[in-house]
Design an enzyme around this catalytic site. Sequence first.
Site, PDB file in Angstrom:
ATOM      1  CG  ASP A   1      47.830  70.323  -4.093  1.00 30.43           C
ATOM      2  OD1 ASP A   1      46.957  70.621  -4.923  1.00 30.43           O
ATOM      3  OD2 ASP A   1      48.768  71.085  -3.779  1.00 30.43           O
TER       4      ASP A   1
ATOM      5  CG  ASN B   1      53.079  64.379   2.135  1.00 29.82           C
ATOM      6  OD1 ASN B   1      54.038  65.041   2.517  1.00 29.82           O
ATOM      7  ND2 ASN B   1      51.966  64.939   1.688  1.00 29.82           N
ATOM      8  CD  GLU B   2      50.958  67.806   4.294  1.00 28.64           C
ATOM      9  OE1 GLU B   2      49.849  67.910   3.739  1.00 28.64           O
ATOM     10  OE2 GLU B   2      51.715  68.777   4.485  1.00 28.64           O
TER      11      GLU B   2
ATOM     12  CG  ASN C   1      55.215  68.530   4.675  1.00 26.24           C
ATOM     13  OD1 ASN C   1      56.437  68.370   4.673  1.00 26.24           O
ATOM     14  ND2 ASN C   1      54.391  67.690   4.070  1.00 26.24           N
TER      15      ASN C   1
ATOM     16  CE1 TYR D   1      53.501  75.034   1.580  1.00 20.62           C
ATOM     17  CE2 TYR D   1      52.792  73.251   3.005  1.00 20.62           C
ATOM     18  CZ  TYR D   1      53.377  73.689   1.830  1.00 20.62           C
ATOM     19  OH  TYR D   1      53.840  72.775   0.903  1.00 20.62           O
TER      20      TYR D   1
ATOM     21  CE1 TYR E   1      47.153  76.490   1.075  1.00 22.55           C
ATOM     22  CE2 TYR E   1      49.034  75.233   1.857  1.00 22.55           C
ATOM     23  CZ  TYR E   1      48.148  75.556   0.851  1.00 22.55           C
ATOM     24  OH  TYR E   1      48.245  74.955  -0.375  1.00 22.55           O
TER      25      TYR E   1
ATOM     26  CD  GLU F   1      54.817  69.429   1.290  1.00 18.35           C
ATOM     27  OE1 GLU F   1      53.881  70.257   1.387  1.00 18.35           O
ATOM     28  OE2 GLU F   1      54.656  68.246   0.974  1.00 18.35           O
TER      29      GLU F   1
ATOM     30  CD1 TRP G   1      54.367  72.526  -2.237  1.00 18.01           C
ATOM     31  CD2 TRP G   1      55.608  70.670  -2.090  1.00 18.01           C
ATOM     32  NE1 TRP G   1      53.701  71.523  -2.884  1.00 18.01           N
ATOM     33  CE2 TRP G   1      54.437  70.378  -2.822  1.00 18.01           C
ATOM     34  CE3 TRP G   1      56.554  69.660  -1.883  1.00 18.01           C
ATOM     35  CZ2 TRP G   1      54.175  69.107  -3.339  1.00 18.01           C
ATOM     36  CZ3 TRP G   1      56.295  68.402  -2.395  1.00 18.01           C
ATOM     37  CH2 TRP G   1      55.110  68.144  -3.110  1.00 18.01           C
TER      38      TRP G   1
ATOM     39  CE  LYS H   1      51.647  76.436  -1.501  1.00 11.01           C
ATOM     40  NZ  LYS H   1      50.476  75.796  -2.145  1.00 11.01           N
TER      41      LYS H   1
HETATM   42  C1  GCB Z   1      51.093  69.981   1.349  1.00 10.59           C
HETATM   43  C2  GCB Z   1      51.148  68.713   0.585  1.00 10.59           C
HETATM   44  C3  GCB Z   1      51.485  68.937  -0.870  1.00 10.59           C
HETATM   45  C4  GCB Z   1      50.743  70.146  -1.403  1.00 10.59           C
HETATM   46  C5  GCB Z   1      51.174  71.364  -0.613  1.00 10.59           C
HETATM   47  C6  GCB Z   1      50.461  72.656  -1.039  1.00 10.59           C
HETATM   48  O1  GCB Z   1      51.162  70.032   2.530  1.00 10.59           O
HETATM   49  O2  GCB Z   1      52.024  67.773   1.148  1.00 10.59           O
HETATM   50  O3  GCB Z   1      51.162  67.779  -1.600  1.00 10.59           O
HETATM   51  O4  GCB Z   1      50.943  70.345  -2.759  1.00 10.59           O
HETATM   52  O5  GCB Z   1      50.903  71.159   0.732  1.00 10.59           O
HETATM   53  O6  GCB Z   1      50.958  73.320  -1.910  1.00 10.59           O
HETATM   54  O7  GCB Z   1      49.413  72.947  -0.493  1.00 10.59           O
END
Ligand code: GCB
Length: 601
Positions: free
Chosen positions: A166, A413-414, A468, A470, A474, A508, A553, A572
């Site tokens: 991303d 990462n992820e 990470n 959300y 999300y 994040e 993040w 973000k």
């Molecule tokens: C994540 C990723 C990051 C994205 C972020 C997002 O999990 O590690 O690269 O930018 O989410 O904002 O969705």
Amino acid sequence: MSTPSPLYPIQNESRAALTLDGLWRFQFDPRAEGEAAGWPAGLPAPISMPVPASFSDFFTTHAERDYVGDFWYETGFFLPETFPETVCVRFGSVTHRAVVYCNGVEVARHEGGFLPFTADVTAAARRGAMNQLVVKVNNELSESTLPCGAQKEMPDGRKLSKPYFDFYNYAGIHRSVWLVGTPAQAITDYSVRYELDGADALVHYTVEGGGDRPVRVSLADAEGNTVAQTEGRKGVLRVKDAHLWQVRSAYLYRIVLTAGDGYDRYEEKIGIRTVKIDGRRILINGQPVYLKGFGKHEDADIIGRGFSWAVAKRDFECMKWTGANCFRTSHYPYAEEWYQMADEEGFLIIDEVPAVGMMRSTHNFAAAGMGQYTYFFETPTVPALLANHKQQVAEMMARDKNHASVIAWSLFNEPETTSEYARKYFSEVFAYARTLDPQQRPLTGAFEKNSAPDKCRCYDLCDMICLNRYYGWYISGGPEIDEAELKFRAEMDKWAAKKLDVPFVFTEFGTDTLAAEHKLPSVMWSQEYQNEYLAMNFKVFDSYDFVQGELVWNFADFQTTEGIMRVNGNKKGVFTRQRQPKDAAFTFKRRWEALPEGCKE
Ligand code: GCB
């Protein structure tokens, strides 16, 4: 050929370093015909191009901004007769791969867009004359490149980048280029490791290079007084009443390495400090620290991912203002100058290798956030990917090992982490990484939502677990935020039940927020919602004593590929892309200034 040295260029009586930054010549090569057409000896129809910078955002057409394929840079340099014996051109980074020619002769190739490499031009360059430097660059992504991705061919034959990550796939000569002169048997590397002994510190060191010449090592304090010295390529310096490098209160000594009598000298600032994980605590100099700060990007208007001291300076000032003490170099190692500044400012860095996009979806970040599932590590490209991953871990650690600011290595990462293939893959990466760091700093990686407590096969490889998450963005966003909190707590309870006795850090969490959007009551994307989301997240973090850090993040809004999930980039940021605060910046400032520097008991 001399051994490639990871040392940052310096100039003194034995060494020379001239920057080649400035306006270079540039040409796209959409049919990959440059090699056959003799471009290594000079570009036929170049335009001008600033270095360092990404090429993309200078252009005014889609075809140029979003260009994918080969592209070439060219410049000239005068090599003085008096220059030291070995002459190298050192690139801070070229994204994503480069072939370098000097006067038409190939002198180096490098894979990976975020770490330095050198081209030895001693034989190819002429002294007392102008020399030509040509660099062929390519920015294509695949499932064995880091980061991972693909390209799509458009009906007109043009390629379009399809990153599995991303952030915009910026490319170019992103960091400074130096003409470096050293003695033929120069000091090529050194490493330090610290031990505290009461009020004293022991600095264990090794030095490489210098031929058979005697090596001397000394340490000067910030006032320039020599406080310890010894001889030999390996040894220990005892520093009486050592002034330790502390979090947000840095103190730097200067290590001076000499080979022979005035044959070569290298010096650099170092900070004496220890890093240790003790149960669920992160200890710096034996004192617990709670990580407060940001996931960042190297990203700014016009220059893209190019390094700028000015942007870095502003970013540090903004981070200091919020009360932060840490950042993660998401999702790739940054320019060395970031680490130099962090050393000076007492910031802690989680240093990340560019292993991002290891999930087969162009929207992996969103798909993952919504619980969708893809394998990755069972494919035929994996051996090449693994070799590349190890190589980049080695290059990152070689480059950054002596920075006081670096307190942990993030090895991914992820990625997908739930299959036996992933387990096997990452076991190899971690086992290899454990052999590389003289300071044995903690190893970690950032896990996405599918790497859940009952599904993840890789979390036990890590010395601290980085999540990470959300919940409230999300997952169950906006009016469903109460449900998000329940789901978040349900996951955290499962981690707690594992009684892992390691620190957890949120690497994040965050919401896309438009700087101009306000609404009462809040809606998603408004500044009000960003604050409500943060308040919920803070409540959850504060309920679990193994949570030892929060890196939001993102520090600032940043450019991404176009799509329905992104409004001219990822929003973000706690700051805008122009580095001005959104409301959330004040929220963090209040919280972080009130939080104790140490862990939350
Ligand atoms: C994540 C990723 C990051 C994205 C972020 C997002 O999990 O590690 O690269 O930018 O989410 O904002 O969705």
